[in-house]
Design an enzyme around this catalytic site. Structure first.
Site, PDB file in Angstrom:
ATOM      1  CB  SER A 180      -0.956  -0.024   1.207  1.00 61.12           C
ATOM      2  OG  SER A 180      -2.001   0.906   1.030  1.00 61.12           O
TER       3      SER A 180
ATOM      4  CD  GLU B 209      -2.326  -2.722  -3.919  1.00 62.04           C
ATOM      5  OE1 GLU B 209      -3.542  -2.911  -3.710  1.00 62.04           O
ATOM      6  OE2 GLU B 209      -1.666  -1.853  -3.328  1.00 62.04           O
TER       7      GLU B 209
ATOM      8  CG  HIS C 157      -5.411  -2.825  -0.044  1.00 62.91           C
ATOM      9  ND1 HIS C 157      -4.619  -2.402  -1.095  1.00 62.91           N
ATOM     10  CD2 HIS C 157      -5.183  -1.950   0.974  1.00 62.91           C
ATOM     11  CE1 HIS C 157      -3.954  -1.307  -0.723  1.00 62.91           C
ATOM     12  NE2 HIS C 157      -4.281  -1.021   0.510  1.00 62.91           N
TER      13      HIS C 157
END
Length: 345
Positions: free
Chosen positions: A148, A245, A315
């Site tokens: 992230s 992502e 995630h």
């Protein structure tokens, strides 16, 4: 006559020397530009009994989060050392930029710390990139793992120091058997693994463009990566396999970010492309929208490179551990990422 001959020999020697210097300079420039000619610096592998440093370089956490992470790492046979500013708060950040950066630098400087785990993501890592001690990191390579917002640290440290970093779970992730298996095999055992979605995966992978490709594996969270475009903290994209992502971004936003990578000339340089999972990325309020598959195909298919969507990256609970900077071979037909060498010493 001898003077003329000696003068000719002298001039010939000078010319050859100049050519040799030019060739050497050219090869140095190629070596700098070509990721396949640069050997990444690999950190030492983890061992049971090692001490792991905990940092929180982005958004704030609570004390209960620390206890959870300590328990998780203890189950892997690891000891824990807490960053000095781990529980700091400064608005939506986990302390001041200087203090968060100092925790990162301190963990790399501490000889007792063998690996560094980010407790969580959020926002803030981009802000501390100018404050990191890259020569120190280069001189003392260690495993750094997270995802992230930690994408900033993973890419910047690899780009600036050449040290392999790891896109994998943060401390507060779900360290389930799937995720832990990849952590152990890659970071402890030093295996060159092949990553492939399990047959019972909740999401079926979709081929964008079939084929195989090789390159250095680089990437992370798409929005964080895009926010770094134009800076000096991104690696050379040539002959790389880009993985991304995302979470909470509708298709039009993914479209916008991929368009930025295209306009920046990044997409045209890569050898392969993997879009992991896009969690909670559905259109809101039933507004008209392209599908994410349509967006990906429109941007990636014209590149003519092997690509697919739906790898176990993002995630999600079941995560691969991806070594940033290590050569891999991808197979879009089989949705596999095969490491061509170990990522640790």
């Amino acid at each position: 006559m001898s003077f003329i001959i000696n003068r000719r020999q002298f001039l010939k020697t000078v010319a050859l020397s100049a050519i040799a210097t030019e060739i050497a300079t050219e090869f140095r420039q190629i070596a700098i530009a070509n990721p396949f000619l640069k050997t990444p610096s690999k950190p030492p592998r983890l061992k049971v009994g090692d001490t792991v440093g905990l940092i929180n370089p982005a958004s704030p956490i609570d004390a209960k989060d620390i206890a959870q992470v300590q328990q998780t790492l203890a189950s892997l046979g690891l000891k824990v050392k807490l960053g000095k500013h781990l529980l700091d708060r400064y608005g939506y950040l986990a302390g001041s930029d200087r203090d968060r950066a100092s925790d990162v630098n301190a963990m790399f400087a501490d000889a007792s710390v063998k690996a560094i785990v980010a407790v969580r993501g959020g926002w803030g890592c981009n802000r501390i990139l100018p404050l990191l001690n890259y020569p120190l990191i280069q001189a003392s390579p260690k495993i750094l793992i997270g995802y992230s917002d930690i994408t900033s640290l993973l890419l910047a440290i690899y780009a600036k120091s050449g040290v392999v970093t790891f896109h994998g779970p943060v401390g507060t992730s779900t360290w389930n058997p799937f995720t832990v298996d990849y952590v152990k095999r890659i970071l402890f055992n030093g295996e060159a693994v092949t990553m492939q979605n399990p047959p019972n995966a909740s999401f079926k992978a979709e081929i964008i463009t079939p084929g195989k490709a090789r390159g250095k594996l680089v990437g992370g969270n798409l929005s964080v990566l895009v926010a770094m475009v134009g800076s000096s903290y991104l690696p050379d994209w040539r002959q790389s396999i880009l993985f991304v992502e995302e979470i909470g971004e509708e298709a039009y936003r993914i479209d916008r970010m991929l368009t930025q990578l295209k306009l920046a000339g990044i997409l045209e340089q890569i050898s392969g492309f993997i879009f992991g999972q896009c969690t909670d990325c559905q259109p809101k309020d039933n507004q008209p929208s392209l599908t994410l598959s349509q967006v990906l195909r429109e941007h990636i298919q014209p590149l003519g490179i092997p690509a697919w969507y739906g790898s176990q990256i993002g995630h999600i609970k079941d995560k691969f551990t991806l070594p940033v900077g290590v050569p891999v071979e991808i197979d879009a037909n089989r949705n596999t990422i095969r490491m061509l060498e170990s990522s640790v010493k």
